[in-house]
Design a protein around this motif. Sequence first.
Motif, PDB file in Angstrom:
ATOM      1  N   GLU A 105      55.526  56.335  78.427  1.00  0.00           N
ATOM      2  CA  GLU A 105      55.505  55.514  77.168  1.00  0.00           C
ATOM      3  C   GLU A 105      57.011  55.189  76.955  1.00  0.00           C
ATOM      4  O   GLU A 105      57.667  56.176  76.758  1.00  0.00           O
ATOM      5  CB  GLU A 105      54.754  56.135  76.292  1.00  0.00           C
ATOM      6  CG  GLU A 105      55.297  56.376  74.850  1.00  0.00           C
ATOM      7  CD  GLU A 105      54.291  57.068  74.096  1.00  0.00           C
ATOM      8  OE1 GLU A 105      53.274  57.878  74.434  1.00  0.00           O
ATOM      9  OE2 GLU A 105      54.227  56.730  72.541  1.00  0.00           O
TER      10      GLU A 105
ATOM     11  N   HIS B  44      47.756  61.921  76.512  1.00  0.00           N
ATOM     12  CA  HIS B  44      48.644  63.022  77.010  1.00  0.00           C
ATOM     13  C   HIS B  44      48.116  64.004  77.404  1.00  0.00           C
ATOM     14  O   HIS B  44      48.017  65.285  77.080  1.00  0.00           O
ATOM     15  CB  HIS B  44      49.855  63.214  75.805  1.00  0.00           C
ATOM     16  CG  HIS B  44      50.582  61.954  75.378  1.00  0.00           C
ATOM     17  ND1 HIS B  44      51.555  61.426  76.012  1.00  0.00           N
ATOM     18  CD2 HIS B  44      50.242  61.254  74.322  1.00  0.00           C
ATOM     19  CE1 HIS B  44      51.905  60.351  75.530  1.00  0.00           C
ATOM     20  NE2 HIS B  44      51.226  60.208  74.579  1.00  0.00           N
TER      21      HIS B  44
ATOM     22  N   ASP C  46      45.431  58.193  72.251  1.00  0.00           N
ATOM     23  CA  ASP C  46      46.638  59.010  71.953  1.00  0.00           C
ATOM     24  C   ASP C  46      46.437  60.228  71.750  1.00  0.00           C
ATOM     25  O   ASP C  46      46.960  61.062  71.122  1.00  0.00           O
ATOM     26  CB  ASP C  46      47.343  58.339  70.664  1.00  0.00           C
ATOM     27  CG  ASP C  46      48.893  58.919  70.489  1.00  0.00           C
ATOM     28  OD1 ASP C  46      49.440  59.031  71.848  1.00  0.00           O
ATOM     29  OD2 ASP C  46      49.412  58.484  69.499  1.00  0.00           O
TER      30      ASP C  46
ATOM     31  N   HIS D 283      45.423  55.491  76.727  1.00  0.00           N
ATOM     32  CA  HIS D 283      46.533  56.324  76.338  1.00  0.00           C
ATOM     33  C   HIS D 283      46.323  57.812  76.176  1.00  0.00           C
ATOM     34  O   HIS D 283      45.667  58.072  74.808  1.00  0.00           O
ATOM     35  CB  HIS D 283      47.169  55.635  75.233  1.00  0.00           C
ATOM     36  CG  HIS D 283      48.810  56.123  74.676  1.00  0.00           C
ATOM     37  ND1 HIS D 283      50.067  55.284  75.277  1.00  0.00           N
ATOM     38  CD2 HIS D 283      49.265  57.214  74.490  1.00  0.00           C
ATOM     39  CE1 HIS D 283      50.877  55.941  75.055  1.00  0.00           C
ATOM     40  NE2 HIS D 283      50.709  57.099  74.450  1.00  0.00           N
TER      41      HIS D 283
ATOM     42  N   HIS E  91      51.079  50.102  72.212  1.00  0.00           N
ATOM     43  CA  HIS E  91      50.027  51.277  71.815  1.00  0.00           C
ATOM     44  C   HIS E  91      50.455  51.670  70.578  1.00  0.00           C
ATOM     45  O   HIS E  91      51.446  51.408  69.584  1.00  0.00           O
ATOM     46  CB  HIS E  91      50.274  52.249  72.898  1.00  0.00           C
ATOM     47  CG  HIS E  91      50.678  53.495  72.501  1.00  0.00           C
ATOM     48  ND1 HIS E  91      49.798  54.559  71.912  1.00  0.00           N
ATOM     49  CD2 HIS E  91      52.143  54.189  72.154  1.00  0.00           C
ATOM     50  CE1 HIS E  91      50.524  55.682  71.446  1.00  0.00           C
ATOM     51  NE2 HIS E  91      51.848  55.257  71.650  1.00  0.00           N
TER      52      HIS E  91
HETATM   53 NI    NI Z   1      51.662  58.523  73.281  1.00  0.00          NI
END
Ligand code: NI
Length: 258
Positions: A92, A8, A207, A6, A154
């Motif tokens: 997500e 971004h 994340d 995960h 997550h």
């Molecule tokens: Ni996220």
Amino acid sequence: MFIDTHAHLNYPDILSKLDEVLSRAQDAGVEKIIVPATTYQTSLQIAELVQKHDMLYGAVGIHPTELKDFDESHLRGIEELARQSKIVAIGEIGLDYYWEPYDKELQQRILKEQFRIAKQECLPVIIHNRNSTADLMALVKEEYDEGKLKGQFHSFSAGIEEARQCTEMGFCISFTGNITYKPNDSTLLAYEIVKITGIDNLLLETDTPYLPPVPFRGKQNEPSFIKHTAEKIAELKRISVEELGKITTLNARRLYGI
Ligand code: NI
């Protein structure tokens, strides 16, 4: 040795230095990274981005806090993008009752539609949950379909009982860098959950760009920092970080088919 499930990486201030970020990730033992979308627009962007970088895989979907400009055609677009080869999940997606104003009914409907796309395309889901545990668990159970719905919770933020229910249904869970923060109520709960969760149900994630682990608090998170989170989880599981890396990598490969 690690898969960051995960990150971004499509956010502008990371995208502008993506080559450096990916090369630091490789130096830190990260072999693959999953980049989740949050809107239809970013789903399109990510589907293109993952074609340009071997180590990147994408997830397409609409995040519950991004429903302002929602249009029904976006769901058909997501469904189409889901068929591309390096798109490995629907995400997500989820529920978020933290950022006001929120429309519970709309969030639940869009989540349900995306669960259906995932099942139809035989893809796992990447689930976001903030202050919405009860509704989310009810919906997951309703759409579970004897295991046709599978995926990852997550940045896990529910309790011990929910963690048990998730893993009994075959879902994986993961924690971000916040598990390395000073022990407080939520860190201690995360420790407990890691300890009782079977190692085959654990994944690693950063994340990125949020929630960097100690000693990088206050900086922008990136995949190369994953080892600090892995070290904490390995310590809790009483295994070496190499062993944890190996097992969680196999788990990610199995779930996402990468
Ligand atoms: Ni996220």
